[in-house]
Design a protein around this motif. Structure first.
Motif, PDB file in Angstrom:
ATOM      1  N   ARG A   1       0.903  -1.265  -0.094  1.00  0.00           N
ATOM      2  CA  ARG A   1       0.079  -0.084   0.101  1.00  0.00           C
ATOM      3  C   ARG A   1       0.821   1.304   0.032  1.00  0.00           C
ATOM      4  NH1 ARG A   1      -2.933  -3.060   3.908  1.00  0.00           N
ATOM      5  NH2 ARG A   1      -2.125  -2.147   5.403  1.00  0.00           N
ATOM      6  N   GLU A   2       1.928   1.197   0.645  1.00  0.00           N
ATOM      7  CA  GLU A   2       2.843   2.247   0.695  1.00  0.00           C
ATOM      8  C   GLU A   2       3.759   2.519  -0.529  1.00  0.00           C
ATOM      9  OE1 GLU A   2       2.720   4.700   3.023  1.00  0.00           O
ATOM     10  OE2 GLU A   2       1.054   3.694   4.031  1.00  0.00           O
ATOM     11  N   GLN A   3       3.825   1.550  -1.392  1.00  0.00           N
ATOM     12  CA  GLN A   3       4.543   1.473  -2.644  1.00  0.00           C
ATOM     13  C   GLN A   3       5.968   1.405  -2.476  1.00  0.00           C
ATOM     14  OE1 GLN A   3       3.118   5.277  -4.646  1.00  0.00           O
ATOM     15  NE2 GLN A   3       1.455   4.094  -5.682  1.00  0.00           N
ATOM     16  N   TYR A   4       6.149   0.163  -1.394  1.00  0.00           N
ATOM     17  CA  TYR A   4       7.672  -0.019  -1.261  1.00  0.00           C
ATOM     18  C   TYR A   4       8.027  -0.793  -2.424  1.00  0.00           C
ATOM     19  CZ  TYR A   4       7.957   1.417   3.541  1.00  0.00           C
ATOM     20  OH  TYR A   4       8.053   2.101   4.523  1.00  0.00           O
ATOM     21  N   ALA A   5       9.493  -0.759  -2.782  1.00  0.00           N
ATOM     22  CA  ALA A   5       9.669  -1.574  -3.815  1.00  0.00           C
ATOM     23  C   ALA A   5       9.976  -2.949  -3.733  1.00  0.00           C
ATOM     24  CB  ALA A   5      11.502  -0.981  -4.379  1.00  0.00           C
ATOM     25  N   GLU A   6       9.974  -3.522  -2.297  1.00  0.00           N
ATOM     26  CA  GLU A   6       9.939  -4.855  -2.062  1.00  0.00           C
ATOM     27  C   GLU A   6      10.257  -4.901  -0.728  1.00  0.00           C
ATOM     28  OE1 GLU A   6      14.362  -6.531  -2.427  1.00  0.00           O
ATOM     29  OE2 GLU A   6      13.602  -5.875  -4.698  1.00  0.00           O
TER      30      GLU A   6
END
Length: 218
Positions: free
Chosen positions: A133-138
């Motif tokens: 949801r927080e748009q982390y890469a991985e």
């Protein structure tokens, strides 16, 4: 791929179990007051988990507790401490780190009385969903061969190891030790392949080291 995490029957059953109770809630701990309120439970859970795995208790050393307290109190955006709750009961914790939108999973704990319902695994899944949801890469589950990493990970990276030696003599000494150790382990396997003698010897060595450290601290 988030949906894939819920496909395993045991995971679906664990989620359903807690939903029938008080539900599940992931808290990202971001205040010193909450850290102070939760740290004792976190350290206790972590210690009991290590004892249950026949390992030395890392947080029994007050210096390590102080280190983590100072890391959290620093307010660095790289620190990511979270707790998975069911109602008013903390089920699991993880003290992670963030770098360039990658969450590095670390120092997990869970309530060992809830082991049957996989609280640690549920916590990881909720962390992955939160990072998505927080748009982390991985989410990097970090080094290690724990079974859960293979169950939920979708990529495994083999990390190279680089050894530095002061000279040729140091290299050849290390190489000779490595060859001798390999032959020793092969001989043990040949003598009793079913008993895994090498693993038992390592366990005894770990126990001796643990008692030596305790003796020095006393």
């Amino acid at each position: 791929q988030i949906e894939e995490l819920h496909k395993k029957k045991t995971i679906r059953q664990a989620f359903a179990y807690y939903q029938r109770r008080d539900g599940l809630h992931l808290q990202i701990v971001d205040t010193v007051a909450d850290w102070v309120r939760l740290r004792a439970e976190y350290f206790t859970q972590h210690g009991l988990r290590q004892v249950g795995s026949d390992r030395a208790e890392a947080f029994e050393d007050p210096r390590k507790q102080q280190l983590y307290a100072e890391l959290f109190a620093s307010g660095s955006p790289a620190i990511h401490f979270s707790c998975l709750w069911t109602g008013g009961k903390p089920l699991a914790f993880a003290f992670c780190f963030i770098f360039r939108k990658v969450l590095y999973y670390g120092a997990p704990s869970f309530d060992i009385l809830e082991t049957k319902h996989s609280p640690g695994m549920l916590h990881i899944i909720e962390l992955v969903k939160s990072c998505h949801r927080e748009q982390y890469a991985e989410v990097d589950l970090t080094i290690g061969s724990a079974a859960f990493k293979g169950r939920i990970g979708n990529r495994c990276v083999q990390l190279p190891t680089v050894y530095l030696y002061q000279g040729k003599r140091g290299y050849w000494r290390a190489r000779a030790r490595e060859v001798a150790m390999d032959r020793f382990k092969s001989a043990l396997r040949a003598i009793a392949p079913e008993r895994d003698i090498w693993r038992k010897l390592k366990e005894y060595a770990d126990h001796i080291t643990w008692y030596r450290v305790r003796y020095r601290q006393s």
